[in-house]
Design a protein around this motif. Sequence first.
Motif, mmCIF file in Angstrom:
data_model
loop_
_atom_site.group_PDB
_atom_site.id
_atom_site.type_symbol
_atom_site.label_atom_id
_atom_site.label_comp_id
_atom_site.label_asym_id
_atom_site.label_seq_id
_atom_site.Cartn_x
_atom_site.Cartn_y
_atom_site.Cartn_z
ATOM 1 N N ARG A 103 -6.700 -2.457 -1.443
ATOM 2 C CA ARG A 103 -7.035 -1.144 -1.994
ATOM 3 C C ARG A 103 -7.434 -0.162 -0.897
ATOM 4 O O ARG A 103 -7.151 1.039 -1.002
ATOM 5 C CB ARG A 103 -8.136 -1.300 -3.043
ATOM 6 N N ALA A 104 -8.056 -0.648 0.161
ATOM 7 C CA ALA A 104 -8.379 0.232 1.286
ATOM 8 C C ALA A 104 -7.101 0.713 1.966
ATOM 9 O O ALA A 104 -6.985 1.883 2.349
ATOM 10 C CB ALA A 104 -9.279 -0.491 2.280
ATOM 11 N N ALA A 142 -5.549 3.342 -0.207
ATOM 12 C CA ALA A 142 -6.310 4.592 -0.152
ATOM 13 C C ALA A 142 -5.947 5.403 1.087
ATOM 14 O O ALA A 142 -5.937 6.634 1.050
ATOM 15 C CB ALA A 142 -7.806 4.287 -0.179
ATOM 16 N N ARG A 143 -5.632 4.718 2.181
ATOM 17 C CA ARG A 143 -5.234 5.436 3.395
ATOM 18 C C ARG A 143 -3.934 6.209 3.196
ATOM 19 O O ARG A 143 -3.649 7.159 3.935
ATOM 20 C CB ARG A 143 -5.094 4.449 4.561
ATOM 21 N N HIS A 144 -3.152 5.804 2.215
ATOM 22 C CA HIS A 144 -1.911 6.521 1.895
ATOM 23 C C HIS A 144 -2.081 7.405 0.668
ATOM 24 O O HIS A 144 -1.082 7.915 0.118
ATOM 25 C CB HIS A 144 -0.778 5.518 1.656
ATOM 26 N N GLY A 145 -3.312 7.585 0.223
ATOM 27 C CA GLY A 145 -3.570 8.405 -0.945
ATOM 28 C C GLY A 145 -3.064 7.784 -2.230
ATOM 29 O O GLY A 145 -2.694 8.504 -3.172
ATOM 30 N N ARG A 146 -3.042 6.444 -2.303
ATOM 31 C CA ARG A 146 -2.487 5.755 -3.447
ATOM 32 C C ARG A 146 -3.493 4.747 -4.006
ATOM 33 O O ARG A 146 -4.510 4.458 -3.385
ATOM 34 C CB ARG A 146 -1.186 5.022 -3.067
ATOM 35 N N THR A 147 -3.204 4.212 -5.172
ATOM 36 C CA THR A 147 -4.010 3.149 -5.768
ATOM 37 C C THR A 147 -3.103 1.968 -6.088
ATOM 38 O O THR A 147 -1.882 2.120 -6.219
ATOM 39 C CB THR A 147 -4.706 3.610 -7.060
ATOM 40 N N ALA A 205 0.822 -1.209 0.000
ATOM 41 C CA ALA A 205 0.000 0.000 0.000
ATOM 42 C C ALA A 205 0.861 1.265 0.000
ATOM 43 O O ALA A 205 0.495 2.276 -0.614
ATOM 44 C CB ALA A 205 -0.919 0.002 1.221
#
Length: 357
Positions: A221-222, A225-230, A197
């Motif tokens: 993916r969650a 998302a917490r790191h502003g990434r995909t 992630a």
Amino acid sequence: MELELRGGVRAAPVLGDTPAERQALRWAPDPRERTADPAHISRTARELEEDGLDSALVVQSSSWPDPWLVAGWALAATTRLRIAAAHRIGTNSPTVDARSLATLDRLSGGRISAHVITGSSDAEVARDGDTLPKAERYRRAEEYLSVFTRYLATETDLDHHGEYYTLRAARPGLRPAPGSELISFGGSSPQGVELAAKYAQVYAVPPLPLPDTRLRIAEARAAAARHGRTLRIWRQVTVVLADTDTAAQQHLRRLRRDAIRLAAGPDAARHLDAVALDRERDRGTAGPDQVASYIRRKLTSAYTGSPATVAARIHLLRAAGVDIVQLDLPTETARDRALRRELVTHLRNPLRGRRAW
């Protein structure tokens, strides 16, 4: 984005004196001995490209040819095929490895990535001098990937004083092409998901049933998302093909029977010494029965059937969120390749041959 289809490039052919024997022994534990066959590497890479696949994995072991060098040979033989080279952390500085990756990226026109692994077996990594236990290997991987990614991005001298690595005034003379997809990660533990992630562009989910695959994808993916990434998602699929579903099931039974018989033959000691059985040796349970069990496990979850049938199952993975499907299947004969090309055609056209599952 279109589904990415991935194959594999081995440094040398599978054991076996005939195409049928090699088809079967593809599912047995690989011996530690593996030479580097330049013609085989080039031919395999070109055939993947010709048959419509997008990328290929080069695997890693403490006794096999260097995956970076195998990847470079495969890249030089092709013009479009991308290569993911398995890369185990633990024996080199992250700056040295980052320059290797950047060099191959520039030489290949952005067609290389590192599939980062920490090593699932203490015995395997110790053969290369890495004696850290698995939990600590994950902690070191965090620092390694932090240094690796910062080093490739820096335009000024980088200093780093950490638990495992110390750098003074480090700066690369070359960087990967902008936008290159550089890192994939496949650890299934919570630590592995978190590392993917934070640092990877691709996360490899294990070959689990479809509901569990969906859950793993959602978790990864969650976390990203917490790191502003995909993250793009990669899933390996064992495949057994034939003209019809019935013929494919018969072929599967022959492969399983022949693989167990051949692996118990003159090369039995070599198969028993395989890296894939290290964890059984760690537990003191390695033996001929484990070789047969390994073969059965490899083939039990195989996507088996005609190209249309197998494509329909793979489309379900795509619908679940998988972006990269690695097709793990032997191509020892012209017929094998024809079936693979037919499967690729079905996968490129989702409406062709769709059926309910």
